[in-house]
Design an enzyme around this catalytic site. Structure first.
Site, PDB file in Angstrom:
ATOM      1  N   HIS A  66       0.826  -1.114  -0.039  1.00 19.69           N
ATOM      2  CA  HIS A  66      -0.004  -0.023  -0.157  1.00 19.69           C
ATOM      3  C   HIS A  66       0.801   1.343   0.069  1.00 19.69           C
ATOM      4  CE1 HIS A  66       0.182  -0.309   4.402  1.00 19.69           C
ATOM      5  NE2 HIS A  66       0.526   1.196   4.430  1.00 19.69           N
ATOM      6  N   ASP A 112      -0.644  -7.502   1.299  1.00 11.69           N
ATOM      7  CA  ASP A 112       0.052  -6.372   1.356  1.00 11.69           C
ATOM      8  C   ASP A 112       1.717  -6.231   1.529  1.00 11.69           C
ATOM      9  OD1 ASP A 112       0.355  -3.448   1.564  1.00 11.69           O
ATOM     10  OD2 ASP A 112      -0.184  -3.383   3.677  1.00 11.69           O
ATOM     11  N   GLY A 203       3.447   6.055   9.654  1.00 12.77           N
ATOM     12  CA  GLY A 203       4.664   6.208   9.235  1.00 12.77           C
ATOM     13  C   GLY A 203       5.529   5.102   8.922  1.00 12.77           C
ATOM     14  N   SER A 205       4.730   1.905   8.188  1.00 16.25           N
ATOM     15  CA  SER A 205       4.094   0.747   7.270  1.00 16.25           C
ATOM     16  C   SER A 205       5.450   0.236   6.610  1.00 16.25           C
ATOM     17  CB  SER A 205       3.187   1.273   6.211  1.00 16.25           C
ATOM     18  OG  SER A 205       2.155   1.210   6.875  1.00 16.25           O
ATOM     19  N   GLY A 206       5.380  -0.989   6.295  1.00 17.83           N
ATOM     20  CA  GLY A 206       6.470  -1.774   5.474  1.00 17.83           C
ATOM     21  C   GLY A 206       8.008  -1.938   6.326  1.00 17.83           C
TER      22      GLY A 206
END
Length: 254
Positions: A66, A112, A203, A205-206
């Site tokens: 995302h 995701d 902030g 994510s990932g």
């Protein structure tokens, strides 16, 4: 990444009876020892941090799918601790190709996961190293103490951190996590979640969920109203469920 988050949430509204926040900074954490996590990556749009990520080889970065929903072009910064400093020998890389999981859609958080192939081979050093990923199908026991890190918000609706922050978390029983989120939003085979005094926030994510010296999860989503919520725990994509796809993209080099 406020605009991206809002756009993604807007796209989810017709599909979800409640929404989840994306880009899940570190709440109730501490500043990481500089360069103690040399695999950490800042994924940036127009040289501004939007998501976390992590180096899994000398050519590939893993992050959340995302993170590209409203940013078709990103660059990545490796070897950073304080994102404001240009003098700490961090290195910016362009992305040669983007590989979202083929079954990912903006309508949900399933699958995701995203691989970024960098435009050149990464020169490894004390501040830049990759992290191992798990064996296919492997699981982490509930109650295991792991950790998360990132440059995201320090509290719900708070400011982002320029310095890399970290905190310990405990892996939650997957059945309990499914009960809290529901089968429409949580997959026991593809996802995992954690709880603790600290956790992820907007902030991050990932970024990786790290257990021992292995990245086992990709930070994906959480409670839309409160970071590190006890009611809706933060959810991570389970990397071990995607090893076949990862090796197909990376050419079996992982």
């Amino acid at each position: 990444m406020t605009i991206i988050s809002l756009l993604l949430l807007a796209s989810l509204l017709p599909h979800l009876t409640f929404t989840a926040h994306v880009n899940v900074g570190i709440v109730n954490g501490k500043e990481a020892t500089p360069h103690s996590r040399p695999y950490m990556v800042s994924v940036q749009v127009k040289e501004r941090h939007t998501c976390g990520g992590f180096l899994i080889s000398d050519r590939f970065v893993m992050t959340a799918a995302h993170c590209l929903n409203n940013s078709p072009v990103v660059t990545v910064v490796l070897g950073a601790h304080d994102l404001r400093k240009k003098s700490e020998n961090s290195v910016r890389y362009k992305v040669d190709s983007y590989h979202q999981h083929p079954d990912y859609t903006e309508a949900s958080f399933f699958n995701d996961i995203l691989l970024l192939k960098l435009d050149r081979i990464v020169r490894l050093n004390d501040n830049i190293k990759w992290i191992s990923i798990p064996a296919e199908g492997s699981d982490i026991k509930a109650g295991s103490v792991c950790s998360v890190a990132g440059w995201g918000r320090l509290e719900t609706n708070g400011k982002k951190s320029d310095h890399l922050m970290e905190t310990d978390v405990k892996v939650m029983n997957n059945t309990e996590c499914e009960r809290k989120w529901g089968k429409n939003y949580f997959s026991t085979s593809q996802m995992m979640c954690v709880h603790g005094n600290g956790g992820s926030c907007d902030g991050d994510s990932g970024g990786p969920l790290v257990c021992g010296d292995t990245a086992v999860g990709v930070t994906s989503f959480g409670d839309p109203a409160r970071c590190n919520s006890p009611k809706q725990p933060e959810v991570y994509i389970k990397i071990s469920a995607y090893i076949t796809w990862i090796k197909k993209i990376t050419g079996n080099i992982i």
